[in-house]
Design an enzyme around this catalytic site. Structure first.
Site, PDB file in Angstrom:
ATOM      1  N   SER A 187     -65.850 -45.475 -14.825  1.00 59.38           N
ATOM      2  CA  SER A 187     -66.845 -46.546 -14.838  1.00 59.38           C
ATOM      3  C   SER A 187     -66.624 -47.328 -13.548  1.00 59.38           C
ATOM      4  O   SER A 187     -65.547 -47.867 -13.318  1.00 59.38           O
ATOM      5  CB  SER A 187     -66.649 -47.455 -16.055  1.00 59.38           C
ATOM      6  OG  SER A 187     -67.561 -48.534 -16.029  1.00 59.38           O
ATOM      7  N   SER A 188     -67.637 -47.357 -12.687  1.00 57.86           N
ATOM      8  CA  SER A 188     -67.483 -47.910 -11.340  1.00 57.86           C
ATOM      9  C   SER A 188     -67.187 -49.406 -11.353  1.00 57.86           C
ATOM     10  O   SER A 188     -67.360 -50.087 -12.373  1.00 57.86           O
ATOM     11  CB  SER A 188     -68.753 -47.652 -10.516  1.00 57.86           C
ATOM     12  OG  SER A 188     -68.991 -46.279 -10.361  1.00 57.86           O
ATOM     13  N   GLN A 189     -66.770 -49.925 -10.202  1.00 55.00           N
ATOM     14  CA  GLN A 189     -66.515 -51.351 -10.051  1.00 55.00           C
ATOM     15  C   GLN A 189     -67.811 -52.116 -10.314  1.00 55.00           C
ATOM     16  O   GLN A 189     -68.842 -51.841  -9.688  1.00 55.00           O
ATOM     17  CB  GLN A 189     -66.001 -51.649  -8.655  1.00 55.00           C
ATOM     18  CG  GLN A 189     -65.598 -53.094  -8.451  1.00 55.00           C
ATOM     19  CD  GLN A 189     -65.012 -53.326  -7.061  1.00 55.00           C
ATOM     20  OE1 GLN A 189     -65.130 -52.484  -6.181  1.00 55.00           O
ATOM     21  NE2 GLN A 189     -64.364 -54.460  -6.875  1.00 55.00           N
TER      22      GLN A 189
END
Length: 354
Positions: free
Chosen positions: A78-80
């Site tokens: 899950s990206s920043q």
């Protein structure tokens, strides 16, 4: 939980990241913890489980949550959130629009898009990742998202889209994505450039602009194909044998974003630019490689140049001084046009659009 999510929004907004009211509501409404039910890995490789006291605090941090490893290599996450916010704002999705997402990840980004009112198709080449994303979306009671295990290069199920967003680092834009764009559409994708993955925006005509700096996990297969314009990959280990070749020239060291601007410009002007590590320094540095990667130079944030050859030193010095003399242009000032290179469309002839 309300306090945690309010703090979460404040963290996302740090460093000037803009959250439109609809996007702020989406981040506040979608429960991120539902999309990491088995926990995740921190950047340092340590694991955080749902039973851990710091689980929710870590979930609602402005950080990437790694959910799948191949050995020690992250291959799904899950990206920043702040980067997700920048990319979603650049996507400019409107209620009712059809969005194709390349790289389902945990399903969290697709949930945000659906909460914004989009009709979402998200694809992932890893079937187990697609299955987990589908299950998480169901647990979160998010509707309006279709999850498919499919090749992102072709774009999965047939259809045309108002917007396409890519959540994995790619070597270029798939021609299939451009074919699938409706008039007025856009692709937002992190495309390899000098060892990083700046986020680019491309329209159906092939015009390209730069949104922001970023670093992503790289795609495999055609989406990661090297081409005649590819920059060299970073050296496998720290560069050694570098001697001072030019002194610090800029007074105070460049801040992180300005250093990325210099890095992008150097990569636009020279195809042997990448990044490298140097013993005793934590950050990755702008590097120029030559001679089959036997020789190198790096530019430090204060303008000092370290090098193992006079040629590399001269190139690094010329690139950095050229950027400085032009007024330190930001990467958002650059423009290019897509051109065919193997299986991909890649930016060619970068020019400043100031």
């Amino acid at each position: 939980m309300e306090d945690a999510r309010r703090h979460y929004l404040d963290l996302i907004r740090q460093d000037g990241v803009r959250l439109s009211p609809p996007l702020a509501r989406a981040f506040a409404a979608v429960p991120r913890e539902v999309f990491v039910p088995d926990g995740f890995h921190r950047r340092d490789g340590s694991r955080v489980l749902p039973a851990d006291p710091e689980f929710l605090r870590s979930v609602y941090s402005n950080d990437v949550l790694v959910t799948k490893l191949n050995g020690r290599q992250p291959i799904s996450s899950s990206s920043q959130p702040s980067l997700m916010a920048i990319m979603l704002e650049a996507l400019d999705v409107r209620p009712g629009q059809r969005v194709l997402e390349i790289g389902a990840g945990t399903g969290y980004n697709a949930a945000l898009l659906a909460t914004l009112g989009a009709e979402v198709t998200t694809v992932d080449v890893q079937e187990d990742v697609a299955d987990r994303a589908r299950a998480a979306l169901a647990r979160a009671e998010i509707t309006g998202v279709r999850v498919e295990a499919a090749d992102g290069y072709t774009g999965g199920p047939a259809g045309r889209y108002d917007r396409i967003i890519v959540t994995v680092g790619v070597a270029g834009i798939s021609p299939f994505w451009i074919e699938r764009l409706l008039p007025g559409g856009r692709v937002i994708a992190p495309v390899e450039h000098a060892g990083m993955h700046p986020v680019l925006a491309a329209d159906p005509s092939g015009a390209v602009s730069v949104i922001c700096p970023a670093g992503f996990m790289s795609a495999a297969g055609p989406l990661g194909a090297r081409h005649d314009g590819s920059h060299p990959p970073p050296p496998a280990g720290p560069l050694t044998g570098l001697d001072p070749a030019a002194p610090a020239r800029w007074g105070a060291p460049l801040e992180a974003l300005a250093y990325r601007d210099l890095w992008f410009a150097a990569g636009a002007w020279h195809r042997r630019v990448t990044y490298a590590s140097v013993p005793g320094r934590e950050q990755s540095l702008l590097a120029v490689l030559s001679g089959g990667d036997r020789y190198a130079a790096v530019v430090l944030p204060d303008g000092e140049v370290l090098a193992s050859s006079d040629h590399c030193a001269a190139v690094a010095l010329a690139l950095s001084d050229r950027w400085w003399s032009l007024g330190r242009p930001p990467m958002s000032a650059w423009r290019a046009t897509l051109a065919q290179a193997g299986p991909l469309l890649v930016p060619r002839a970068w020019k400043l659009g100031l």
